[in-house]
Scaffold this motif. Sequence first.
Motif, PDB file in Angstrom:
ATOM      1  N   ALA A  11       0.848  -1.183   0.000  1.00  0.00           N
ATOM      2  CA  ALA A  11       0.000   0.000   0.000  1.00  0.00           C
ATOM      3  C   ALA A  11       0.884   1.235   0.000  1.00  0.00           C
ATOM      4  CB  ALA A  11      -0.893   0.007   1.233  1.00  0.00           C
ATOM      5  N   GLY A  13       0.745   5.380   0.817  1.00  0.00           N
ATOM      6  CA  GLY A  13       0.045   6.542   1.349  1.00  0.00           C
ATOM      7  C   GLY A  13       0.807   7.802   0.945  1.00  0.00           C
ATOM      8  N   ARG A  27     -12.849   8.499   5.638  1.00  0.00           N
ATOM      9  CA  ARG A  27     -13.165   7.356   4.791  1.00  0.00           C
ATOM     10  C   ARG A  27     -14.637   6.957   4.871  1.00  0.00           C
ATOM     11  NH1 ARG A  27      -8.508   4.440   3.409  1.00  0.00           N
ATOM     12  NH2 ARG A  27      -9.645   2.487   3.357  1.00  0.00           N
ATOM     13  N   LEU A  31     -13.464  -0.614   5.341  1.00  0.00           N
ATOM     14  CA  LEU A  31     -12.217  -0.688   6.100  1.00  0.00           C
ATOM     15  C   LEU A  31     -11.859   0.707   6.623  1.00  0.00           C
ATOM     16  CD1 LEU A  31      -9.904  -2.652   6.916  1.00  0.00           C
ATOM     17  CD2 LEU A  31      -8.644  -1.741   4.968  1.00  0.00           C
ATOM     18  N   LEU A  38      -4.738   9.401   4.870  1.00  0.00           N
ATOM     19  CA  LEU A  38      -4.030  10.001   3.751  1.00  0.00           C
ATOM     20  C   LEU A  38      -4.624   9.448   2.468  1.00  0.00           C
ATOM     21  CD1 LEU A  38      -0.415   9.178   4.985  1.00  0.00           C
ATOM     22  CD2 LEU A  38      -1.460  11.452   5.025  1.00  0.00           C
ATOM     23  N   PRO A  39      -4.545  10.211   1.376  1.00  0.00           N
ATOM     24  CA  PRO A  39      -4.856   9.590   0.100  1.00  0.00           C
ATOM     25  C   PRO A  39      -3.872   8.446  -0.150  1.00  0.00           C
ATOM     26  CG  PRO A  39      -3.966  11.827  -0.218  1.00  0.00           C
ATOM     27  CD  PRO A  39      -4.114  11.602   1.250  1.00  0.00           C
ATOM     28  N   GLY A  40      -4.311   7.465  -0.906  1.00  0.00           N
ATOM     29  CA  GLY A  40      -3.417   6.351  -1.197  1.00  0.00           C
ATOM     30  C   GLY A  40      -4.183   5.123  -1.588  1.00  0.00           C
ATOM     31  N   GLY A  41      -3.452   4.069  -1.879  1.00  0.00           N
ATOM     32  CA  GLY A  41      -4.089   2.826  -2.286  1.00  0.00           C
ATOM     33  C   GLY A  41      -3.064   1.755  -2.564  1.00  0.00           C
ATOM     34  N   HIS A  42      -3.465   0.803  -3.378  1.00  0.00           N
ATOM     35  CA  HIS A  42      -2.614  -0.358  -3.615  1.00  0.00           C
ATOM     36  C   HIS A  42      -1.658  -0.146  -4.789  1.00  0.00           C
ATOM     37  CE1 HIS A  42      -6.327  -2.013  -1.699  1.00  0.00           C
ATOM     38  NE2 HIS A  42      -5.393  -2.592  -0.946  1.00  0.00           N
ATOM     39  N   GLU A  56      -2.794   7.477  -7.442  1.00  0.00           N
ATOM     40  CA  GLU A  56      -3.835   7.461  -6.405  1.00  0.00           C
ATOM     41  C   GLU A  56      -4.263   8.885  -6.033  1.00  0.00           C
ATOM     42  OE1 GLU A  56      -5.695   5.209  -4.986  1.00  0.00           O
ATOM     43  OE2 GLU A  56      -4.769   3.371  -5.692  1.00  0.00           O
ATOM     44  N   GLU A  59      -6.523  10.038  -8.789  1.00  0.00           N
ATOM     45  CA  GLU A  59      -7.815   9.340  -8.766  1.00  0.00           C
ATOM     46  C   GLU A  59      -8.703   9.827  -7.628  1.00  0.00           C
ATOM     47  OE1 GLU A  59      -6.267   4.966 -10.432  1.00  0.00           O
ATOM     48  OE2 GLU A  59      -6.948   5.168  -8.367  1.00  0.00           O
ATOM     49  N   GLU A  60      -8.086  10.145  -6.500  1.00  0.00           N
ATOM     50  CA  GLU A  60      -8.874  10.440  -5.305  1.00  0.00           C
ATOM     51  C   GLU A  60      -9.125  11.929  -5.097  1.00  0.00           C
ATOM     52  OE1 GLU A  60      -7.085   8.281  -2.029  1.00  0.00           O
ATOM     53  OE2 GLU A  60      -7.483   6.354  -2.993  1.00  0.00           O
ATOM     54  N   TYR A  90       0.065  -6.094   5.229  1.00  0.00           N
ATOM     55  CA  TYR A  90       0.275  -4.867   4.472  1.00  0.00           C
ATOM     56  C   TYR A  90       1.691  -4.367   4.642  1.00  0.00           C
ATOM     57  CZ  TYR A  90      -4.286  -3.594   2.724  1.00  0.00           C
ATOM     58  OH  TYR A  90      -5.436  -3.539   2.002  1.00  0.00           O
ATOM     59  N   SER A  92       3.364  -1.059   3.953  1.00  0.00           N
ATOM     60  CA  SER A  92       2.892   0.292   3.652  1.00  0.00           C
ATOM     61  C   SER A  92       4.062   1.232   3.440  1.00  0.00           C
ATOM     62  CB  SER A  92       2.023   0.806   4.794  1.00  0.00           C
ATOM     63  OG  SER A  92       1.015  -0.129   5.082  1.00  0.00           O
ATOM     64  N   LEU A 113     -16.293   6.929  -1.482  1.00  0.00           N
ATOM     65  CA  LEU A 113     -15.205   6.389  -0.671  1.00  0.00           C
ATOM     66  C   LEU A 113     -14.666   7.388   0.353  1.00  0.00           C
ATOM     67  CD1 LEU A 113     -13.101   4.511  -3.407  1.00  0.00           C
ATOM     68  CD2 LEU A 113     -14.727   3.539  -1.778  1.00  0.00           C
ATOM     69  N   PRO A 132      -3.380   2.641   9.975  1.00  0.00           N
ATOM     70  CA  PRO A 132      -1.960   2.754   9.593  1.00  0.00           C
ATOM     71  C   PRO A 132      -1.366   4.123   9.926  1.00  0.00           C
ATOM     72  CG  PRO A 132      -3.273   1.938   7.745  1.00  0.00           C
ATOM     73  CD  PRO A 132      -4.241   2.331   8.823  1.00  0.00           C
TER      74      PRO A 132
HETATM   75  P1  8DG Z   1      -7.228   1.131  -4.824  1.00  0.00           P
HETATM   76  O1  8DG Z   1      -8.236   0.070  -5.065  1.00  0.00           O
HETATM   77  O2  8DG Z   1      -7.576   2.478  -5.382  1.00  0.00           O
HETATM   78  O3  8DG Z   1      -5.826   0.697  -5.088  1.00  0.00           O
HETATM   79  O4  8DG Z   1      -7.250   1.304  -3.276  1.00  0.00           O
HETATM   80  P2  8DG Z   1      -8.203   2.228  -2.459  1.00  0.00           P
HETATM   81  O5  8DG Z   1      -9.603   1.903  -2.792  1.00  0.00           O
HETATM   82  O6  8DG Z   1      -7.773   3.634  -2.620  1.00  0.00           O
HETATM   83  O7  8DG Z   1      -7.919   1.647  -1.029  1.00  0.00           O
HETATM   84  P3  8DG Z   1      -7.453   2.304   0.302  1.00  0.00           P
HETATM   85  O8  8DG Z   1      -8.225   1.592   1.348  1.00  0.00           O
HETATM   86  O9  8DG Z   1      -7.474   3.781   0.272  1.00  0.00           O
HETATM   87  O10 8DG Z   1      -5.929   1.850   0.385  1.00  0.00           O
HETATM   88  C1  8DG Z   1      -5.607   0.508   0.288  1.00  0.00           C
HETATM   89  C2  8DG Z   1      -5.052  -0.012   1.577  1.00  0.00           C
HETATM   90  O11 8DG Z   1      -3.788   0.530   1.834  1.00  0.00           O
HETATM   91  C3  8DG Z   1      -5.814   0.342   2.808  1.00  0.00           C
HETATM   92  O12 8DG Z   1      -6.927  -0.464   2.945  1.00  0.00           O
HETATM   93  C4  8DG Z   1      -4.801   0.129   3.887  1.00  0.00           C
HETATM   94  C5  8DG Z   1      -3.523   0.429   3.200  1.00  0.00           C
HETATM   95  N1  8DG Z   1      -2.870   1.653   3.641  1.00  0.00           N
HETATM   96  C6  8DG Z   1      -1.759   1.661   4.422  1.00  0.00           C
HETATM   97  N2  8DG Z   1      -1.355   2.917   4.648  1.00  0.00           N
HETATM   98  C7  8DG Z   1      -2.242   3.731   4.007  1.00  0.00           C
HETATM   99  C8  8DG Z   1      -2.368   5.124   3.941  1.00  0.00           C
HETATM  100  O13 8DG Z   1      -1.568   5.881   4.497  1.00  0.00           O
HETATM  101  N3  8DG Z   1      -3.399   5.628   3.206  1.00  0.00           N
HETATM  102  C9  8DG Z   1      -4.289   4.796   2.586  1.00  0.00           C
HETATM  103  N4  8DG Z   1      -5.279   5.335   1.886  1.00  0.00           N
HETATM  104  N5  8DG Z   1      -4.211   3.442   2.653  1.00  0.00           N
HETATM  105  C10 8DG Z   1      -3.195   2.925   3.364  1.00  0.00           C
HETATM  106  O14 8DG Z   1      -1.249   0.639   4.836  1.00  0.00           O
END
Ligand code: 8DG
Length: 146
Positions: A11, A13, A27, A31, A38-42, A56, A59-60, A90, A92, A113, A132
């Motif tokens: 992940a 952030g 959020r 989850l 923070l903004p972020g994702g996989h 990310e 997108e966000e 994870y 991160s 979201l 996180p």
């Molecule tokens: P995606 O499908 O767009 O890739 O993901 P998303 O829909 O944006 O998922 P998200 O929950 O925002 O991020 C994916 C996972 O990343 C989240 O469930 C837990 C992990 N994660 C960390 N640190 C951070 C962080 O600082 N910010 C975000 N947004 N997610 C984080 O481990």
Amino acid sequence: QTEATAAPTVAVGVCLLKGKKVLLGRRRCSLGYSTFSLPGGHLELGESFEECAARELKEETGLDIDKKRMEFLTATTNKLLLEGGKPWQYASVCMRAVMEHGDGEPQNVEPELCDGWDWYEWDNLPKPLFRPLYNAVRAGFNPFYA
Ligand code: 8DG
Ligand code: MG
Ligand code: MG
């Protein structure tokens, strides 16, 4: 990802800084529902951390921050979570970018979201924080001094 293919997930952030503030959103997904994150994702296959952070963020929030402006912070964590009886791991990664004139303002591109984005002072972060981020803050992480 199904249980049968469960494997550690990466992940990313993004600490987006503007003056003394950082961008967080509340959020709306299951989850971490209602926590500030923070903004972020996989990380996607073939992506660099910088590319993932820029994608990310775009997108966000709609913000276009070039991947060259994404800095890798040595604040990486690697956590095993036991949620709903299933083990999830994870790794991160934390990236940082600093807002510049002309970058515009973040938009809530994914309202299903996120409740919306806002700027918060690090010394006065909203509660509750997404797990996180909470863990990182508790461990002394500070993106302004990282
Ligand atoms: P995606 O499908 O767009 O890739 O993901 P998303 O829909 O944006 O998922 P998200 O929950 O925002 O991020 C994916 C996972 O990343 C989240 O469930 C837990 C992990 N994660 C960390 N640190 C951070 C962080 O600082 N910010 C975000 N947004 N997610 C984080 O481990
Ligand atoms: Mg996200
Ligand atoms: Mg996303």
